[in-house]
Design a protein around this motif. Structure first.
Motif, mmCIF file in Angstrom:
data_model
loop_
_atom_site.group_PDB
_atom_site.id
_atom_site.type_symbol
_atom_site.label_atom_id
_atom_site.label_comp_id
_atom_site.label_asym_id
_atom_site.label_seq_id
_atom_site.Cartn_x
_atom_site.Cartn_y
_atom_site.Cartn_z
ATOM 1 N N ASP A 174 0.817 -1.211 0.000
ATOM 2 C CA ASP A 174 0.000 0.000 0.000
ATOM 3 C C ASP A 174 0.852 1.263 0.000
ATOM 4 N N LEU A 175 2.175 1.114 0.002
ATOM 5 C CA LEU A 175 3.085 2.262 0.053
ATOM 6 C C LEU A 175 3.617 2.538 -1.349
ATOM 7 N N PRO A 176 3.233 3.639 -1.974
ATOM 8 C CA PRO A 176 3.602 3.905 -3.367
ATOM 9 C C PRO A 176 5.110 3.853 -3.610
ATOM 10 N N GLY A 177 5.518 3.043 -4.569
ATOM 11 C CA GLY A 177 6.911 2.995 -4.979
ATOM 12 C C GLY A 177 7.838 2.204 -4.084
ATOM 13 N N ALA A 178 7.340 1.687 -2.958
ATOM 14 C CA ALA A 178 8.229 1.018 -2.008
ATOM 15 C C ALA A 178 8.389 -0.466 -2.296
ATOM 16 N N PHE A 179 7.322 -1.097 -2.814
ATOM 17 C CA PHE A 179 7.326 -2.548 -2.987
ATOM 18 C C PHE A 179 7.532 -2.907 -4.461
ATOM 19 N N HIS A 180 8.406 -3.891 -4.697
ATOM 20 C CA HIS A 180 8.672 -4.367 -6.052
ATOM 21 C C HIS A 180 8.206 -5.818 -6.137
ATOM 22 N N GLN A 181 7.166 -6.078 -6.881
ATOM 23 C CA GLN A 181 6.581 -7.414 -6.974
ATOM 24 C C GLN A 181 7.363 -8.249 -7.981
ATOM 25 N N SER A 182 8.525 -8.681 -7.560
ATOM 26 C CA SER A 182 9.407 -9.438 -8.442
ATOM 27 C C SER A 182 9.167 -10.942 -8.354
ATOM 28 N N GLY A 183 8.428 -11.381 -7.338
ATOM 29 C CA GLY A 183 8.261 -12.809 -7.107
ATOM 30 C C GLY A 183 9.419 -13.357 -6.296
ATOM 31 N N CYS A 184 9.176 -14.484 -5.626
ATOM 32 C CA CYS A 184 10.221 -15.095 -4.798
ATOM 33 C C CYS A 184 10.202 -16.604 -4.999
ATOM 34 N N LEU A 185 11.365 -17.161 -5.302
ATOM 35 C CA LEU A 185 11.520 -18.597 -5.518
ATOM 36 C C LEU A 185 12.408 -19.167 -4.417
ATOM 37 N N TRP A 186 11.854 -20.065 -3.588
ATOM 38 C CA TRP A 186 12.568 -20.682 -2.470
ATOM 39 C C TRP A 186 12.764 -22.143 -2.825
ATOM 40 N N VAL A 187 14.011 -22.615 -2.968
ATOM 41 C CA VAL A 187 14.275 -23.962 -3.476
ATOM 42 C C VAL A 187 14.939 -24.841 -2.420
ATOM 43 N N CYS A 188 14.734 -26.156 -2.560
ATOM 44 C CA CYS A 188 15.340 -27.105 -1.634
ATOM 45 C C CYS A 188 15.622 -28.422 -2.352
ATOM 46 N N GLY A 189 16.371 -29.299 -1.669
ATOM 47 C CA GLY A 189 16.654 -30.632 -2.182
ATOM 48 C C GLY A 189 15.742 -31.662 -1.553
ATOM 49 N N PRO A 190 15.995 -32.943 -1.810
ATOM 50 C CA PRO A 190 15.086 -34.004 -1.347
ATOM 51 C C PRO A 190 14.971 -34.104 0.164
ATOM 52 N N GLU A 191 16.016 -33.710 0.887
ATOM 53 C CA GLU A 191 15.994 -33.840 2.349
ATOM 54 C C GLU A 191 14.863 -33.039 2.979
ATOM 55 N N HIS A 192 14.636 -31.832 2.474
ATOM 56 C CA HIS A 192 13.641 -30.942 3.059
ATOM 57 C C HIS A 192 12.336 -30.885 2.267
ATOM 58 N N GLU A 193 12.277 -31.619 1.162
ATOM 59 C CA GLU A 193 11.094 -31.540 0.308
ATOM 60 C C GLU A 193 9.786 -31.893 1.024
#
Length: 388
Positions: free
Chosen positions: A74-93
């Motif tokens: 809600d704050l003009p110009g402050a937030f950049h909606q770039s998306g976030c990708l959080w990755v892991c291997g089989p141990e934590h899947e």
């Protein structure tokens, strides 16, 4: 002669949590004063990477992150909606699949679980070897920490909050177990029955004067800054968090990329293989504010090494001067949010443990609500009494 004021609620600190508290209170028809030793976001908030995501193993954190991101958007110009990708291997899947399901189905945040191949499609030039699962939040992203914090502070001031910069709270007055006021560093006395200490790394020393021993400690962390003129968003269009190397990164405008590391907080899983190195590089500080904000070439290279195997293109970029910051850490890497024992009316927000920015606006809001008599159940998770 010392100045004297009175108010309904005093907010100490103008980082993102203090700004969130002051902004919420400014809409409640109250007399509110906000005190800041320097300028808004001058402490840890201003040096935050400000990556914003809802992916957390604890529902209390993911719910606060969801609300915090709503406020930031809600704050003009402050937030950049770039998306976030959080990755892991089989141990934590398996665990991470359950986290995604809970956040999506129970909490209503926009998040989806991807296979390693699907994650590759989002970042096709990244090496996804060993990645079997990813949490993808297309509506998350990152913030300008200064811009967001100042916007909240300015909105609060426009709504009538009195902002007192260049001074800090040095004493909290308590009579018969009740908060009665504070003394500032310039001798100013403010009478109030409600104080919100959003003072982060400075909270421990202040509360020690009341005989309260916070179990927090301060760690020096740092960000490497990659020189990517004109190609930053091409090489890394999204925020990246990699559990296999405990590395995170994001674009900073069109010309730079920020790269950092962490010890595994957020999902409750520590990366034992990297734990010793992280403890050596992200060492403890004894006194709040006493740190050299510059970082060495060795430190920059060490941080960059964590993303080299995933993106050789980023690894080949030039290195700009990085910067160090200070984290207020708790033993379990969860925030400490509570009303201070023996000082009814004084509330503390500390121990953010690297999660503070995205949680901050919502944390300030819910603590302000508590100060007005409405405590949300999710705050019980962060009680000081868990360390008794």
């Amino acid at each position: 002669m010392s100045e004297r004021y009175s108010c309904d609620v005093l907010v100490a600190g103008a980082g993102i949590a203090g700004a969130g508290a002051a902004y919420y209170l400014s809409n409640q028809n109250l007399n509110v004063i906000q005190v800041e030793s320097d300028h808004p976001a001058s402490g840890p908030t201003g040096s935050s990477s400000a990556v914003c995501h809802a992916f957390y193993g604890d529902p209390e954190l993911s719910l606060l992150a969801k609300r915090g991101i709503e406020i930031l958007k809600d704050l003009p110009g402050a937030f950049h909606q770039s998306g976030c990708l959080w990755v892991c291997g089989p141990e934590h899947e398996p665990a991470n699949r359950e986290i995604v399901k809970r956040i999506r189905d129970d909490e209503g945040s926009r998040i989806e679980g991807l296979t390693g191949e699907q994650a590759q499609a989002i970042l096709p030039h990244f090496n996804m070897e060993g990645i079997t699962f990813a949490a993808w939040e297309d509506e998350s992203g990152h913030c300008d920490p200064y811009g967001a914090t100042n916007e909240l502070v300015n909105r609060a001031r426009a709504n009538g909050v009195k902002f007192m910069g260049g001074r800090s709270v040095t004493e909290i007055q308590v009579t018969n177990g009740n908060t009665t006021g504070v003394t500032l560093s310039d001798g100013t006395i403010i009478s109030t029955g409600r104080v919100i200490l959003a003072t982060g790394v400075w909270s421990k020393a202040l509360l020690a004067k009341l005989g309260v021993s916070l179990p927090t400690f301060i760690e020096r962390h740092f960000m490497a800054v990659m020189d990517a003129p004109g190609v930053a968003r091409k090489l890394l269009p999204h925020c990246w968090v990699d559990e296999t190397t405990n590395c995170y990164a994001r674009p900073e405008g069109e010309n730079t990329i920020l790269v950092g590391t962490w010890g595994g907080g957020g999902t409750g899983v520590e990366n034992d293989a990297l734990k010793e190195a992280h403890a050596r590089m992200n060492y403890r500080l004894e006194v709040a504010g006493q740190l050299d904000r510059t970082i060495t070439q060795e430190e920059s290279v060490w941080a960059i090494e964590h993303i080299m195997s995933r993106s050789p293109e980023i690894a080949e970029l030039g290195i700009r001067p990085g910067y160090a910051c200070q984290y207020d850490m708790s033993p379990d890497h969860l925030p400490i949010v509570d009303e201070i024992p023996g000082a009814k009316g004084t509330f503390v927000i500390t121990g953010s443990s690297g999660h503070g920015f995205k949680l901050g606006p919502a944390m300030g809001e819910v603590v302000a609500q508590w100060a007005l008599g409405q405590r949300q159940e999710l705050l019980r998770k962060f009680s000081l009494h868990r360390f008794a």
